[in-house]
Design a protein around this motif. Structure first.
Motif, PDB file in Angstrom:
ATOM      1  N   ALA A 311       0.854  -1.189   0.000  1.00 18.79           N
ATOM      2  CA  ALA A 311       0.000   0.000   0.000  1.00 18.79           C
ATOM      3  C   ALA A 311       0.889   1.237   0.000  1.00 18.79           C
ATOM      4  N   HIS A 312       0.736   2.098  -1.000  1.00 15.47           N
ATOM      5  CA  HIS A 312       1.544   3.326  -1.124  1.00 15.47           C
ATOM      6  C   HIS A 312       0.778   4.467  -0.480  1.00 15.47           C
ATOM      7  N   THR A 313       0.989   4.651   0.797  1.00 12.83           N
ATOM      8  CA  THR A 313       0.286   5.681   1.551  1.00 12.83           C
ATOM      9  C   THR A 313       1.064   7.000   1.478  1.00 12.83           C
ATOM     10  N   PRO A 314       0.427   8.119   1.875  1.00 10.57           N
ATOM     11  CA  PRO A 314       1.148   9.400   1.870  1.00 10.57           C
ATOM     12  C   PRO A 314       2.370   9.406   2.773  1.00 10.57           C
ATOM     13  N   THR A 315       2.432   8.508   3.747  1.00 11.24           N
ATOM     14  CA  THR A 315       3.571   8.479   4.664  1.00 11.24           C
ATOM     15  C   THR A 315       4.586   7.403   4.313  1.00 11.24           C
ATOM     16  N   GLY A 316       4.368   6.683   3.202  1.00  9.58           N
ATOM     17  CA  GLY A 316       5.326   5.659   2.810  1.00  9.58           C
ATOM     18  C   GLY A 316       4.640   4.399   2.335  1.00  9.58           C
ATOM     19  N   THR A 317       5.460   3.450   1.919  1.00 10.97           N
ATOM     20  CA  THR A 317       4.952   2.184   1.398  1.00 10.97           C
ATOM     21  C   THR A 317       4.972   1.132   2.496  1.00 10.97           C
ATOM     22  N   THR A 335      -6.030   1.326   3.790  1.00 10.64           N
ATOM     23  CA  THR A 335      -6.524   2.309   2.823  1.00 10.64           C
ATOM     24  C   THR A 335      -5.368   3.177   2.345  1.00 10.64           C
ATOM     25  N   ALA A 336      -5.201   3.261   1.027  1.00  8.60           N
ATOM     26  CA  ALA A 336      -4.091   4.027   0.449  1.00  8.60           C
ATOM     27  C   ALA A 336      -4.509   4.548  -0.925  1.00  8.60           C
ATOM     28  N   PRO A 337      -3.823   5.580  -1.422  1.00 12.57           N
ATOM     29  CA  PRO A 337      -4.156   6.087  -2.762  1.00 12.57           C
ATOM     30  C   PRO A 337      -3.870   5.085  -3.867  1.00 12.57           C
ATOM     31  N   SER A 338      -2.826   4.265  -3.680  1.00 14.47           N
ATOM     32  CA  SER A 338      -2.473   3.322  -4.743  1.00 14.47           C
ATOM     33  C   SER A 338      -1.882   2.066  -4.130  1.00 14.47           C
ATOM     34  N   TYR A 339      -1.876   1.004  -4.927  1.00 12.50           N
ATOM     35  CA  TYR A 339      -1.402  -0.299  -4.439  1.00 12.50           C
ATOM     36  C   TYR A 339      -0.639  -0.994  -5.569  1.00 12.50           C
TER      37      TYR A 339
END
Length: 689
Positions: A311-317, A335-339
């Motif tokens: 999960a590529h979250t705003p605070t890191g992967t 929950t993350a913007p991209s995966y």
């Protein structure tokens, strides 16, 4: 004070705008910060410096903004990087609107650097690189013009046109050097950038995935060209356009208005196995982009295993476990913007799993009908099938009937109470959800188990992989065939299954995606391995075609490109060595010049009489000829200066300080001697020539 050059200020403000853009393209900055900076940029470009007369008020505004950002940070509504980037943008805006003095100049460029660094922490997209290059070029030109402007005397015009050409050449050389440095400097990876996929400006969830499918409404998503999924397939089908279904969710319960599932969350694992593996599975490396906006994993029909998710979250992967839900749906637990994740599916011509692994409540729902289903639905199915009982043949017969007698349309005005009856008996037109629902319910009225499936259809080939757009969102039917499991049957006309967006816009976006993919492979993920492969490709002899015999006369020497590269590298090294040697030869001269400046300053402070334009060596010669006491200190000092200045005999470490100390003592002694000398016996004087 001279008024600053207008062009220089415009370049400075545009550079700050490009630096702010490097952060803004991530789509993570608050809207009010975007508005404040853009307003300040417009005013600055119009040469309106509002803060010049209200410096204290603007400082108070910055303090209030800092407190608000801090409160949002403490409450968890904003992460530290976004807060810092927002505040840097506000400082840059305040500096741009201030009086354009030297302090404001430097602070604006400094905040520009901070914003560029912040942008690297927020986004690794190609748009960030464009903003970075724009900032570098504009800021360099602005700083260079500042140097030229400072060298021009007051009252004289700055020769802008005369200096822009050499400045542009210098900036181009600097950019080329930066590119060469990036390509050649050994690296493990570019770990400086932040998330692989930032949300981006205006990014919203467009895939349309939710816990239910509600029948009715316009199918506007079919005209959305945004890319929601990138996939690498192995084995690679090699086709320009995929004729494949990407399944995400299935639904077994229909109440006449919307589809839902009876089963909820089940097991949570690092990897979920839906069906036993085989040696012929299709491997998929999938990246879900921020435009997707759902936690449901997507895989080619029919998925066997899904997992190994990041999960590529705003605070890191972070690694994300996955959770199995009803109907074979698999969801990310974070929950993350991209995966990014891996999936394995049965090949298109492979045998499906014999066991569907459904829970008993799910099996029971495969024949369930809405409580108030229009009786004409069952009558229609019986009339079309005409006694056909085999599930797959019946499903294909009904699908052909729907494709032949019903129209495809995205325009659905109003919300009828019975959308299925409205589609089958009134409008006789709808989109994929209407076709899939009609086929599923028609089958159930004849005692044939079926369910609704949603996901995507198709895929466009770009840079060795495949892209799936939001407009490829689709719905179809799974019919349960005894001994074969669920088989896909699609009632939607084939020409209307893929994206319905503007062709020109889709081509432009495909071109952008191709460049973006090249950017990610060649820049973001550029590593030492890529450097090694690049070097190997230069020296590796050309490969012979498969099956061809080796030519006895063929040379084993490196190919011509290797020799050309070696010649270019040798030329660059030779030029660099020449430049370095010139610089080295100039170093003693520069050090001697600095020594001369200090000697001249000492002689001037001591009021040593000199002729006009009399050089140090002439002064030393004259004093020695006159037997002056200062000649004892000046003679060795002058000799060493001339040797270092013209004879390339560099001063030794500490030698200049020793010579200056000797001269300083001699001047002090001379001053003391003149102080005690009786009146009328003046020291030797010089006559002006």
């Amino acid at each position: 004070m001279r008024r600053p050059l207008r062009l220089r200020l415009v370049l400075r403000d545009l550079a700050a705008g490009a630096a702010f853009g490097a952060m803004a393209v991530s789509g993570q900055l608050p809207v009010w910060a975007l508005g404040v900076f853009l307003g300040a940029l417009v005013l600055a470009l119009c040469d309106v410096r509002l803060v010049a007369r209200h410096a204290r008020l603007s400082a108070l505004g910055l303090l209030v903004a800092a407190v608000l950002l801090g409160m949002q940070l403490m409450s968890g509504a904003m992460n530290a990087v976004v807060a810092a980037c927002s505040f840097a943008g506000l400082i840059a805006a305040q500096r741009m609107l201030s009086t354009p003095d030297a302090a404001a100049e430097g602070q604006t460029h400094l905040t520009g650097l901070l914003m560029v660094a912040g942008g690297a922490a927020l986004s690794g997209d190609m748009t960030y690189a464009l903003c970075l290059i724009a900032f570098g070029v504009l800021a360099s030109l602005s700083l260079a013009l500042g140097v030229v402007e400072a060298a021009v005397p007051d009252g004289e015009p700055v020769p802008v046109r005369a200096v822009l050409r050499p400045l542009s050449g210098g900036v181009t050389f600097a950019v080329a050097g930066a590119v060469a440095f990036f390509v050649l400097f050994p690296r493990l990876n570019w770990a400086m950038v932040g998330p692989r996929s930032a949300p981006g400006l205006g990014a919203v969830s467009t895939a349309g995935f939710s816990n239910t499918v509600r029948l009715g409404g316009a199918g506007t998503i079919k005209s959305n060209p945004r890319v929601v999924l990138r996939a690498q397939l192995a084995p690679d089908p090699g086709r320009d356009a995929l004729d494949a279904y990407w399944v995400g969710r299935t639904y077994d319960t229909f109440d006449g208005l919307e589809w839902t599932n009876v089963a909820g969350a089940q097991q949570t694992e690092r990897q979920i196995t839906l069906r036993p593996a085989s040696d012929t599975l299709v491997h998929q490396r999938i990246e879900l982009l921020p435009a997707y906006g759902s936690r449901t994993l997507i895989a080619l029909e029919t998925p066997s295993r899904l997992g190994n998710a990041l999960a590529h979250t705003p605070t890191g992967t972070r690694s994300s476990p996955v959770q199995l839900h009803g109907g074979g749906e698999v969801r990310f637990t974070i929950t993350a913007p991209s995966y990014t994740y891996e999936a394995y599916s049965l090949p298109p011509d492979g045998k499906a799993d014999l066991s569907t692994a459904l829970l008993q409540p799910e099996k029971d729902q495969l024949l369930a009908l809405p409580e108030h289903l229009d009786p004409r639905v069952g009558q229609l199915a019986s009339r079309v099938l005409a006694g056909e009982k085999e599930p797959l043949a019946a499903a294909r017969k009904l699908a052909s009937f729907l494709q032949r007698d019903y129209a495809y349309t995205l325009e659905q005005g109003g919300m009828p109470e019975d959308p299925l009856g409205d589609f089958l008996f009134v409008r006789k037109a709808g989109h994929c959800e209407h076709f899939a629902t009609a086929l599923t319910v028609l089958l159930r009225t004849q005692g044939i188990p079926a369910r609704l499936a949603t996901g995507f259809y198709g895929g466009t080939r770009v840079d060795g992989g495949y892209l799936v757009r939001a407009g490829d969102a689709h719905a179809w039917t799974h019919v349960l065939v005894p001994g074969r499991g669920f088989i896909t049957v699609d009632a939607t006309p084939p020409s209307n299954r893929t994206s319905q967006g503007p062709v020109l816009l889709e081509r432009l976006l495909a071109l952008y995606e191709a460049v973006e993919a090249r950017w990610r492979n060649s820049v973001v993920d550029y590593s030492f391995r890529d450097q090694f492969e690049l070097a190997s490709a230069l020296v590796r002899p050309p490969r012979r075609p498969a099956g061809s015999a080796e030519n006895p006369g063929s040379s084993r020497l490196p190919p011509p490109r290797a020799w050309v590269t070696a010649a270019v590298v040798a030329f660059v090294v030779w030029r660099a060595s020449r430049f370095a040697s010139r610089w080295t030869s100039r170093a003693p001269a520069l050090e001697a010049t600095r020594l001369l400046d200090r000697v001249e300053a000492l002689l001037q402070r001591a009021h040593v009489p000199r002729f006009e334009h009399e050089a140090l060596e002439d002064l030393t010669t004259r004093l020695a000829r006159d037997g002056h006491p200062l000649a004892l200190a000046l003679t060795p000092l002058t000799r060493r200066y001339l040797e270092a200045r013209f004879g390339r005999r560099a001063l030794r470490e500490g030698e200049a300080e020793h010579l200056l100390a000797t001269l300083r003592r001699a001047l002090e002694a001379e001053a003391a001697r003149r102080a005690v000398k009786p009146d009328g016996q003046s020291s030797p004087t010089a006559r002006a020539s």
